[in-house]
Write an enzyme that holds these catalytic residues in place. Structure first.
Site, PDB file in Angstrom:
ATOM      1  CB  THR A 146       8.267 -21.550 -44.919  1.00  0.00           C
ATOM      2  OG1 THR A 146       7.612 -21.356 -43.667  1.00  0.00           O
ATOM      3  CG2 THR A 146       8.360 -23.036 -45.202  1.00  0.00           C
ATOM      4  CE  LYS A 168       7.747 -23.637 -41.211  1.00  0.00           C
ATOM      5  NZ  LYS A 168       6.305 -23.304 -41.568  1.00  0.00           N
ATOM      6  CB  THR A 179       1.464 -23.321 -39.471  1.00  0.00           C
ATOM      7  OG1 THR A 179       1.576 -24.099 -40.638  1.00  0.00           O
ATOM      8  CG2 THR A 179       2.398 -22.219 -39.626  1.00  0.00           C
ATOM      9  CD  GLU A 259       3.194 -15.749 -42.531  1.00  0.00           C
ATOM     10  OE1 GLU A 259       1.977 -15.459 -42.590  1.00  0.00           O
ATOM     11  OE2 GLU A 259       3.699 -16.677 -43.184  1.00  0.00           O
ATOM     12  CG  ASN A 378      -0.697 -14.646 -44.616  1.00  0.00           C
ATOM     13  OD1 ASN A 378      -0.445 -15.836 -44.680  1.00  0.00           O
ATOM     14  ND2 ASN A 378      -0.244 -13.875 -43.643  1.00  0.00           N
ATOM     15  CB  SER A 383       7.168 -22.310 -50.471  1.00  0.00           C
ATOM     16  OG  SER A 383       7.418 -22.698 -51.798  1.00  0.00           O
TER      17      SER A 383
END
Length: 383
Positions: A146, A168, A179, A259, A378, A383
């Site tokens: 993603t 992932k 996640t 991220e 964020n 996606s």
């Protein structure tokens, strides 16, 4: 270095049209046998996505023949239609492989509340089934990305057997998994009960101690499948050690690709009364936004470490704590020690060591710094 490295597995990664970019977004990993033992762990979040609700029932008998995964949408809080889509995907996989849908684990990742197009998914499953190959692991790992910037794969070699894995995850990395979607494969002969014990032991010290941003996903799934194609049965100890190595390797790849992160931070608590208390202390620091912002600014602010320790129920003397940053003991007996100016926080890897002086237990929790890029990523996620 993929899930198809062990004998007895095929995989594929295709574009089903779920991503607006047209990138690959559906993966299929199939256990060709001769055995089909499996074990899984799922998110501890009480708000679970439809694929979790389905897959929790699938894994109860310890048999999984295939795992199908999509990116581009989490299929979480999408109503009864969303669960029916999950069921339809499992049935489509089963029809294509000549197996039962109850042996198909389904995984999804992406935005919560986004309903995946069922027709696109089913067409993608058909394409993936046709594309299955012993060399398809790399494309499968690519298809589950993603916000990941790179795919994550691993291989651990045993004595005549091996473990492969793909994962992932780049955000919402928090305990009780992160996640993440993870598929692990092995050609060792390992009964389901032993797989379950090994997987629990491995995730406890790897994925469960990855706490990038303190947020827990609704879709986390880790599944291991054993084909038995090598004909070799390793000792439980050897298999658990290898599986732990594979999970730790993937966890560190997730950490490095978190991220917007500029630093990977290992927080180790020493001499705790229990391992649980060591984890609690390390995690309290990992979840401090003040501490994480300081590391982003290359500021060895050990006071923020002590403040976080003080929020825990661990056993320690508040007047006798030691803290080191990148090997420099900036705090001794809860007072200033070596010069913080000598701490170099410019490298990506940062270590924080905490000495509680209360026992013999230790534990490490991994996290990242809090950056402008993380906030930007964020605030407008797609996606």
């Amino acid at each position: 270095m993929t899930v198809t490295h062990p004998a007895g597995f095929t995989a594929a990664g295709v574009a089903a049209g779920l991503k607006s970019t047209g990138a690959r977004d559906l993966a299929l990993v199939v256990n060709q046998g001769p055995t089909y033992d499996s074990a899984s762990v799922f998110t501890a979040n009480r708000c679970k996505a439809n694929p979790i609700l389905w897959s929790q029932e699938v894994v109860k008998d310890g048999v999984v023949r295939a795992v199908v995964l999509n990116s581009g949408g989490a299929n979480c809080y999408t109503g009864p239609e969303g669960f029916q889509t999950t069921h339809a995907v499992a049935e489509k996989v089963a029809d294509g492989l000549g197996i039962g849908a109850i042996d198909v684990v389904v995984c999804s990742t992406g935005l919560i509340g986004l309903a995946n197009d069922r027709d696109d998914l089913l067409a993608g499953v058909e394409a993936a089934t046709a594309a299955l190959s012993p060399d398809g692991g790399a494309l499968a790992a690519e298809a589950i990305m993603t916000t990941d910037s790179v795919s994550k794969n691993t291989v651990v070699e045993g004595a005549g057997w091996s473990i492969g894995g793909m994962a992932k995850g780049a955000g919402m990395l928090a305990p009780q998994l992160a996640t993440m979607l993870v598929v692990l494969t092995t050609d060792a002969v390992v009964p389901a009960a032993d797989l379950h014990a090994a997987l629990r032991a491995a995730t406890r010290v790897s994925f469960d101690r990855l706490d990038s941003d303190g947020c827990m996903s609704t879709n986390d799934t880790v599944t291991v499948m054993a084909s038995g194609a090598s004909g070799i049965t390793p000792t439980p100890e050897d298999f658990t050690a290898a599986l732990t190595q594979a999970c730790t390797d993937l966890a560190m790849q997730l950490l490095e690709d978190a991220e917007g992160a500029d630093h990977e931070i290992a927080i180790t608590t020493l001499h705790a009364a229990t391992e649980d208390e060591a984890v609690e202390v390390s995690r309290s620091v990992a979840r401090s936004n003040l501490f994480k912002a300081a590391i982003f600014g290359n500021d060895p602010n050990w006071g923020r470490v002590l403040a976080s320790i003080g929020t825990t129920s661990a056993t320690f003397d508040p007047a006798d704590l030691d803290v080191a940053m990148n090997g420099v003991w900036v705090c001794r007996r809860s007072t200033p020690a070596e010069d913080p100016a000598t701490v170099d926080l410019t490298p990506r890897e940062v270590s924080v060591t905490i000495d509680l002086k209360s026992g013999d237990a230790r534990a490490t929790v991994w996290t990242n710094d809090l950056t402008h890029a993380y906030v930007h990523e964020n605030s407008a996620y797609s996606s």
